[in-house]
Design a protein around this motif. Sequence first.
Motif, PDB file in Angstrom:
ATOM      1  N   THR A   1      98.828  -9.294  49.440  1.00 11.36           N
ATOM      2  CA  THR A   1      99.027 -10.053  50.313  1.00 11.36           C
ATOM      3  C   THR A   1      98.174 -11.445  50.300  1.00 11.36           C
ATOM      4  O   THR A   1      97.839 -12.003  50.119  1.00 11.36           O
TER       5      THR A   1
ATOM      6  N   THR B   1      97.807 -14.505  52.792  1.00 10.83           N
ATOM      7  CA  THR B   1      98.042 -16.017  54.294  1.00 10.83           C
ATOM      8  C   THR B   1      97.238 -16.899  54.012  1.00 10.83           C
ATOM      9  O   THR B   1      96.762 -17.492  53.160  1.00 10.83           O
TER      10      THR B   1
ATOM     11  N   GLY C   1      94.143 -14.046  59.963  1.00 17.96           N
ATOM     12  CA  GLY C   1      94.729 -12.619  59.178  1.00 17.96           C
ATOM     13  C   GLY C   1      96.605 -12.808  59.854  1.00 17.96           C
ATOM     14  O   GLY C   1      97.036 -11.831  60.737  1.00 17.96           O
TER      15      GLY C   1
ATOM     16  N   PRO D   1      99.467 -12.358  57.540  1.00 19.80           N
ATOM     17  CA  PRO D   1     100.560 -11.705  55.693  1.00 19.80           C
ATOM     18  C   PRO D   1     101.509 -12.664  55.866  1.00 19.80           C
ATOM     19  O   PRO D   1     102.584 -13.054  56.937  1.00 19.80           O
TER      20      PRO D   1
END
Length: 353
Positions: free
Chosen positions: A267, A269, A275, A277
Amino acid sequence: MTLSPNPVEFFFQWHLTERCNLHCTHCYQEDGSIEEMSLTQAKEVVNIARDTITSWSDTYEIAFSPSFNVTGGEPFLSPFLPDILSYLKTKEFDIYLLTNGTMINRDRAHMLAGIPLQGVQVSIEGPEEIHEQIRGKGSFKKAIQGISTLLDAGIIVTLNVTLSEINCNYVKDLVELASSVGAQRLGFSRLVPYGRGKGLISGMIGQDKLKQVYEDILSIKHTMVSITTGDPVASQIGVDPDYEHRDIPLGGCAAGVSGITILPDGTLTPCRRLGIPIGNIFKDSFREIWATSPVLESLRIKTSYKGKCGICARWSQCRGCRAIAYAYSLAHGTGDYLSEDPQCFITDSSTKE
């Protein structure tokens, strides 16, 4: 093709694992686990990063200075750490390791020195009592021993401090500590009240006090220890704002501008402490994400920003800490990563025409 004379820095912050042997009260990670990629997948990540940097350089005729900040959780809990670091070196990345220091032994230190790394960052929060209030009983002596072992192996060590009301009165003690153990660098950042750290939101330092803390930090001149901070707000102390280029991000917060975060399952970021995505490196084209992500795009546009950050003459050089702005706004019910930095103490921030 003639490349630009000054290489552009770009970093990947890579969290190999969420697992950690400590349970720090200010940690920005949320309790829980994320699936970890295999070694084959990890090498694919490195290849994607190298291909992307090469493509950018060829397309835009810009020289890049790319690096990986490898961390966790605690990175030594990843069984693939030595293989990944070695593979990164074959692809000509600068490598920095971020660790709590408690799992360093002679063999591991010599492994790191043999690669070699550009440096290792070890988290230290204050004198023993303060450090262990945050990181747990027994963690201080283990970290200090780890630092000594790294230094004995010839590795450049940076001690990093997360500033809050718990430890902000111990700056001079931390400088003395860095000097006494022989660390070459001492860095400071701010508490992000996100993940487990949201329980310490009341421990965020107020604006006036934060300004004084940073002025004290930046006034310290030490012959053996280089004292720095990557905090975009702190970087504005004593610096005139760049009015001419105020709508173009030139420095400050790296989110959306000069770095990206990769989590254990791939993932992506904008920042590990932010936080949100924006894709997955195994499922999406990294180059397309970097170029077309609405989140990243908004981080690069001044008119997207709220509050005083949106009208600040220093926007191009600062933009506040987006992770702190997001975490603070979450705690107050909005969850807006474009809101103003709640700890900004700059008083000449209105736009000049």
